[in-house]
Write a protein that holds these residues in place. Structure first.
Motif, PDB file in Angstrom:
ATOM      1  N   THR A 107       3.309   2.518   1.919  1.00 34.42           N
ATOM      2  CA  THR A 107       4.257   2.944   2.723  1.00 34.42           C
ATOM      3  C   THR A 107       4.996   1.865   3.537  1.00 34.42           C
ATOM      4  O   THR A 107       6.098   1.576   3.928  1.00 34.42           O
ATOM      5  CB  THR A 107       3.735   3.965   3.380  1.00 34.42           C
ATOM      6  N   GLN A 108       4.059   1.142   4.236  1.00 31.94           N
ATOM      7  CA  GLN A 108       4.568   0.172   5.128  1.00 31.94           C
ATOM      8  C   GLN A 108       4.929  -1.180   4.567  1.00 31.94           C
ATOM      9  O   GLN A 108       5.886  -1.693   5.249  1.00 31.94           O
ATOM     10  CB  GLN A 108       3.372  -0.453   6.128  1.00 31.94           C
ATOM     11  N   TYR A 109       4.576  -1.590   3.202  1.00 31.84           N
ATOM     12  CA  TYR A 109       4.700  -2.875   2.649  1.00 31.84           C
ATOM     13  C   TYR A 109       5.011  -2.587   1.264  1.00 31.84           C
ATOM     14  O   TYR A 109       4.634  -2.932   0.393  1.00 31.84           O
ATOM     15  CB  TYR A 109       3.715  -3.803   2.728  1.00 31.84           C
ATOM     16  N   PRO A 110       6.144  -1.839   1.027  1.00 33.31           N
ATOM     17  CA  PRO A 110       6.467  -1.460  -0.379  1.00 33.31           C
ATOM     18  C   PRO A 110       6.593  -2.629  -1.510  1.00 33.31           C
ATOM     19  O   PRO A 110       6.302  -2.694  -2.566  1.00 33.31           O
ATOM     20  CB  PRO A 110       7.930  -0.886  -0.286  1.00 33.31           C
ATOM     21  N   GLN A 111       7.053  -3.774  -0.863  1.00 31.01           N
ATOM     22  CA  GLN A 111       7.061  -5.015  -1.632  1.00 31.01           C
ATOM     23  C   GLN A 111       5.739  -5.795  -1.929  1.00 31.01           C
ATOM     24  O   GLN A 111       5.867  -6.658  -2.860  1.00 31.01           O
ATOM     25  CB  GLN A 111       8.343  -6.028  -1.071  1.00 31.01           C
ATOM     26  N   LYS A 112       4.895  -5.411  -1.148  1.00 27.05           N
ATOM     27  CA  LYS A 112       3.581  -6.041  -1.354  1.00 27.05           C
ATOM     28  C   LYS A 112       2.823  -5.385  -2.762  1.00 27.05           C
ATOM     29  O   LYS A 112       2.984  -4.431  -2.828  1.00 27.05           O
ATOM     30  CB  LYS A 112       2.791  -5.885  -0.145  1.00 27.05           C
ATOM     31  N   LYS A 113       1.924  -6.121  -3.404  1.00 36.22           N
ATOM     32  CA  LYS A 113       1.325  -5.761  -4.604  1.00 36.22           C
ATOM     33  C   LYS A 113      -0.163  -5.142  -4.454  1.00 36.22           C
ATOM     34  O   LYS A 113      -0.708  -5.833  -3.834  1.00 36.22           O
ATOM     35  CB  LYS A 113       1.160  -7.160  -5.462  1.00 36.22           C
TER      36      LYS A 113
ATOM     37  N   GLY B 277       4.034  10.482  -4.758  1.00 35.28           N
ATOM     38  CA  GLY B 277       4.180   9.644  -6.063  1.00 35.28           C
ATOM     39  C   GLY B 277       4.067   8.197  -6.156  1.00 35.28           C
ATOM     40  O   GLY B 277       4.872   7.356  -6.686  1.00 35.28           O
ATOM     41  N   ILE B 278       2.986   7.764  -5.067  1.00 39.47           N
ATOM     42  CA  ILE B 278       2.627   6.326  -5.119  1.00 39.47           C
ATOM     43  C   ILE B 278       2.240   5.789  -6.563  1.00 39.47           C
ATOM     44  O   ILE B 278       1.949   6.480  -7.344  1.00 39.47           O
ATOM     45  CB  ILE B 278       1.246   6.225  -4.417  1.00 39.47           C
ATOM     46  N   GLN B 279       2.834   4.405  -6.610  1.00 38.63           N
ATOM     47  CA  GLN B 279       2.675   3.628  -7.816  1.00 38.63           C
ATOM     48  C   GLN B 279       1.956   2.485  -7.491  1.00 38.63           C
ATOM     49  O   GLN B 279       2.091   1.793  -6.430  1.00 38.63           O
ATOM     50  CB  GLN B 279       3.847   3.280  -8.441  1.00 38.63           C
TER      51      GLN B 279
END
Ligand SMILES: [Zn+2]
Length: 410
Positions: A114-120, A144-146
């Motif tokens: 949620t805070q870092y959507p671009q992190k893996k 819907g977390i992926q």
């Protein structure tokens, strides 16, 4: 002279700049069903070399024995306590059926994404449900977390891994999972990842305290060595800042070592190995819980858990400064006596109170500030004669974190 000084200043600036940008990466590992006394007695050279950079401690699962947070010493229950930083009275996973997790208590993956959507993120697991049910990938109830990568579900592939009675196939699956995790960490370095391995528990169930069980622990130790080598490679080649937490989800019964699920000391006894820096006294001597790992990883990764959610987290960070531990609350004659153990830090404890638990339904609770006292006093008394209730939720706010307690009147 002047030129030399300038060069030094520039070099210093580059060095500090590089340090500030050092990427933080976290890996947590659950190896199933290894009581503290067993891990202490078996040779574990690889765990030892990881602990050498941080520490080893005995720890616990099971919540408060006999209290409102008492938690079955069962696998999925323990995993979810790690993921959410809460005991079963909140996360609501009571057994391995995982019938109705309360997704209002977010996992570390959800906070992070949620805070870092671009992190893996990544999961490497010998049990599919960890991703599909506990993390709840793709479910409306988890937003819907992926995850960015997963390697799991091998236990469903009975062609590649035919299910033999001795469960050797689980060892082969653990090997595949670890090898993939090590390879992926080396190449792609996910920012937050989870490795779950099962074979140790299988051998515990089948043979109890036995050479077979101990042999499985030897395999596990070698597997941890491969993960650590992958991390060490990233640290060296890419100057990344990695933290690893390795733990187990429950101990075993004292009689044979075959069972678990109850509240005996040995079933509740676990351990944590980590390379984390600045481990605090609570890690070293406080008999921490599995719920403390989530806030520790959150802190390390710079995850800011919103206040209302943080007030629900049952764990505290295992490294860095913390203000207080071991919260207590007792209702007697219309008064609640709140207590805690101070770590010697300065500042005040604010005591918040509510009689509702809307949070578990996705709602909000209206907390009232009932007292502000010095941390060092380690106690506060709240008069609740005017607010009679069968349920109270108490939060102790300290300068560095929160502690919480429930009172459930039977
Ligand atoms: Zn287990």
């Amino acid at each position: 002279m002047m030129k030399g000084l300038l060069t030094a200043v520039v070099l210093f600036a580059i060095a500090t700049g590089a340090q500030a940008q050092q990427k933080k990466k976290a890996l947590f590992v659950i190896v199933d069903g290894i009581a503290a006394d067993v891990i202490e007695q078996q040779p574990t050279p690889n765990l030892d070399r990881i602990a050498k950079e941080g520490g080893f401690t005995r720890a616990h699962v099971g919540g408060e024995k006999g209290g409102y947070s008492q938690t079955p010493t069962i696998s999925a229950v323990g995993y979810n306590s790690l993921l959410t930083g809460t005991w079963v009275n909140k996360h609501n996973v009571w057994d391995n059926d995982i019938a109705a997790p309360d997704y209002n208590y977010w996992t570390i993956f959800r906070f992070f994404k949620t805070q870092y959507p671009q992190k893996k993120t990544a999961i490497f697991s010998s049990w599919l449900d960890n991703r599909t049910k506990l993390v709840g990938e793709g479910l409306p109830a988890t937003g819907g977390i992926q995850l960015d990568y997963h390697f799991d579900g091998l236990e469903l592939d009975t062609l590649q891994y035919p299910h033999d009675k001795k469960k050797e196939y689980m060892h082969r699956i653990d090997e595949a999972v670890v090898n993939k995790a090590a390879e992926y960490i080396k190449q792609d370095a996910p920012d937050l990842s989870w490795v779950y391995l099962e074979y140790t528990d299988d051998m515990g169930h089948r043979y109890g305290d036995s050479p077979e069980f101990h042999e499985a622990i030897g395999y596990m130790d070698k597997q941890m060595g491969r993960l650590w080598d992958a991390i060490s490679y990233r640290k060296k080649a890419f100057k990344e800042d990695w933290v690893i937490y390795i733990t187990t989800d429950h101990g075993r019964d004292s009689a044979t070592g075959k069972g678990h699920g109850g509240q005996s000391n040995r079933e509740r006894s676990t351990w944590i190995v980590t390379n984390a820096k600045k481990l605090n006294n609570y890690f070293k001597t406080g008999n921490p819980g599995i719920v403390d790992i989530m806030p520790s990883i959150a802190n390390f990764l710079g995850v800011t858990i919103p206040r209302e959610q943080l007030m629900e987290v049952d764990g505290v960070p295992l490294s860095g400064n913390i203000s207080a531990t071991h919260p207590g609350a007792k209702l007697e004659n219309g008064k609640i006596k709140v207590s805690w153990k101070s770590t010697g830090r300065k500042g005040n404890a604010k005591i918040w109170l509510t009689t509702t638990n809307q949070f578990k339904e996705g709602g909000r609770d209206q907390y009232v500030l009932k007292a502000t006292v010095p941390l060092a006093s380690e106690t506060a008394e709240i008069d609740v004669t005017g607010i009679p209730s069968k349920f109270y939720k108490i939060v102790i706010e300290t300068p560095e974190h929160y502690l919480n307690r429930w009172i459930v009147v039977k």
